[in-house]
Design a protein around this motif. Structure first.
Motif, PDB file in Angstrom:
ATOM      1  N   THR A 255      39.306  42.390  42.681  1.00 52.03           N
ATOM      2  CA  THR A 255      38.484  42.930  41.590  1.00 52.03           C
ATOM      3  C   THR A 255      38.996  44.330  41.225  1.00 52.03           C
ATOM      4  O   THR A 255      39.644  44.992  42.031  1.00 52.03           O
ATOM      5  CB  THR A 255      37.003  43.036  42.017  1.00 52.03           C
TER       6      THR A 255
ATOM      7  N   ASP B 191      47.356  38.421  45.286  1.00 52.72           N
ATOM      8  CA  ASP B 191      46.112  37.703  45.593  1.00 52.72           C
ATOM      9  C   ASP B 191      45.697  37.855  47.051  1.00 52.72           C
ATOM     10  O   ASP B 191      44.573  37.520  47.411  1.00 52.72           O
ATOM     11  CB  ASP B 191      46.270  36.212  45.266  1.00 52.72           C
TER      12      ASP B 191
ATOM     13  N   GLU C 253      41.388  37.789  35.420  1.00 55.14           N
ATOM     14  CA  GLU C 253      41.450  38.747  36.531  1.00 55.14           C
ATOM     15  C   GLU C 253      42.021  40.099  36.125  1.00 55.14           C
ATOM     16  O   GLU C 253      41.687  41.119  36.705  1.00 55.14           O
ATOM     17  CB  GLU C 253      42.302  38.175  37.663  1.00 55.14           C
TER      18      GLU C 253
END
Ligand SMILES: Cc1ncc(COP(=O)(O)O)c(C=O)c1O
Length: 392
Positions: free
Chosen positions: A206, A199, A71
């Motif tokens: 993204t 999160d 990520e």
């Protein structure tokens, strides 16, 4: 919660706009229950119930390292991460190990109340840095550090909540993060980022949606980064992680409490690893983002509809909180007290500041554990209470 577990003055019908807790209905998913059952009924349970490796349960470390690498586009090794008993454990450990004697810890004004509590337990001197709607102000940080240095003091570390800040909901821009990293290098202090809401970005994580973490932007140097499962799975699991340079992680692994007690919560860590490796956490997080985005939008629409025009508020892009600025003639403590009499629980601003008086015209609203209808009713009541509390 039974009536006796409720905070003072709260009944089972009180609208909870105070607590930054996840929605209770999200806590026990069938997938988490299944992971618990699988661990309990396999031979793995004997290892899980033993003292665990000091760094933490290896399968969970491996999973987290891969997730963060993917990520955040980082090159990481398993030596960069240790499992902790929640962010609180990590903050306490870092305070114990990294606050120099006579040193100072820099915090945002306002900041997360329980982190401040931990620093005070360790008798650490706190120096607060003003924020605006875009978060911590680097110019003010530099001013404070220079002032400390002129008085023969030096900061041990900066504690910051860069994403969807508790209590303000604001997110620090990438440009400001880079400036702060520059200051940390110039003045030799560590950055401790408490990134537990990352999160929960309403639009996902993204690239470009949430700025790179301090850890990523500083290429892992002079930064310790904390994450947890409290906001995106369940706080009762008491599980999180600490990310840092290998020698910093080793220092924490070697500290007295880790060496004496072994790695954090091996039983729970085995269950959470089982759950995560089955791919369920990602789906769960996507569901949570949409749930909290809806609640935040309900709250923002209600604020727009009901609040007096001289009340201001933040517009978070993730997390659990909205921060209200009240006019000078309205005091947060009065609003909190009167709102509770009307069945709405909110947090007054004072507790979030090193100097309490700075928060006397602020309120924190948490939209995470009230249903949309309750949020709207609660804000409508709050608006009426604010108008009624004006000192004339
Ligand atoms: C910024 C921040 N850090 C840490 C915590 C607590 O985390 P944990 O449950 O992992 O100890 C919270 C919870 O409200 C928080 O807002």
């Amino acid at each position: 919660m039974t009536a006796q577990d409720l905070p003072q003055g709260m009944t089972e019908n009180t609208i909870p706009l105070m607590l930054g807790h996840p929605d209770p209905a999200t806590l026990l998913t069938p997938e988490l229950l299944h992971a618990m059952q699988r661990v309990i009924s396999s031979p793995q349970v004997y290892t899980a119930l033993q003292y665990g490796p000091e760094q933490g349960t290896q399968s969970l470390i491996k999973f987290l390292v891969e997730k963060i690498k993917r990520e955040q586009g980082l090159s990481l090794h398993s030596g960069n991460l240790m499992v902790v008993g929640g962010s609180t454990h990590a903050v306490d450990m870092v305070a114990r190990l990294y606050a120099r004697a006579g040193g100072v810890v820099l915090v945002e004004a306002p900041t997360y109340v329980d982190a401040m509590h931990i620093f005070r337990d360790h008798q650490i001197e706190l120096c607060s840095i003003p924020m605006d709607e875009d978060g911590l102000i680097p110019r003010e940080l530099e001013k404070q550090v220079a002032h400390l240095s002129a008085n023969g003091k030096s900061p041990s570390f900066l504690y910051t909540v860069p994403n969807f800040h508790n209590p303000t909901g604001s997110t620090l821009s990438e440009a400001r993060r880079r400036e702060i990293i520059g200051l940390a290098r110039t003045y030799g202090f560590l950055i401790v980022e408490d990134d537990v809401y990352r999160d929960l970005s309403f639009e996902g994580v993204t690239e470009g949606v949430v700025p790179g973490s301090f850890y990523a932007l500083a290429q892992g140097k002079q930064v310790l980064s904390i994450g947890n499962f409290s906001k995106t799975l369940a706080p009762g699991l008491r599980l999180g992680w600490l990310l840092g340079a290998e020698d910093d992680i080793q220092r924490c692994v070697n500290c007295g409490t880790t060496q004496m007690g072994g790695g954090a919560n091996p039983f729970v860590a085995n269950i959470v690893a089982e759950y995560c490796l089955s791919g369920h956490w990602e789906t769960h997080i996507v569901n949570l983002r949409s749930l909290y985005k809806t609640r935040c939008n309900v709250a923002l629409a209600a604020l727009e509809q009901y609040m007096p025009t001289d009340v201001g508020w933040t517009r978070p892009a993730g997390g659990f909180f909205i921060w209200l600025s009240l006019p000078e003639n309205v005091f947060a403590q009065d609003v909190k007290r009167l709102a509770l009499q009307e069945g709405v629980l909110v947090a007054a601003g004072e507790g979030f500041f090193v100097t309490a008086v700075e928060g006397e015209h602020n309120l924190r609203l948490a939209f995470s554990c009230a249903a949309p209808g309750e949020i709207e009713t609660g804000i409508c009541i709050l608006a009426e209470v604010i108008d009624r509390s004006r000192v004339r």
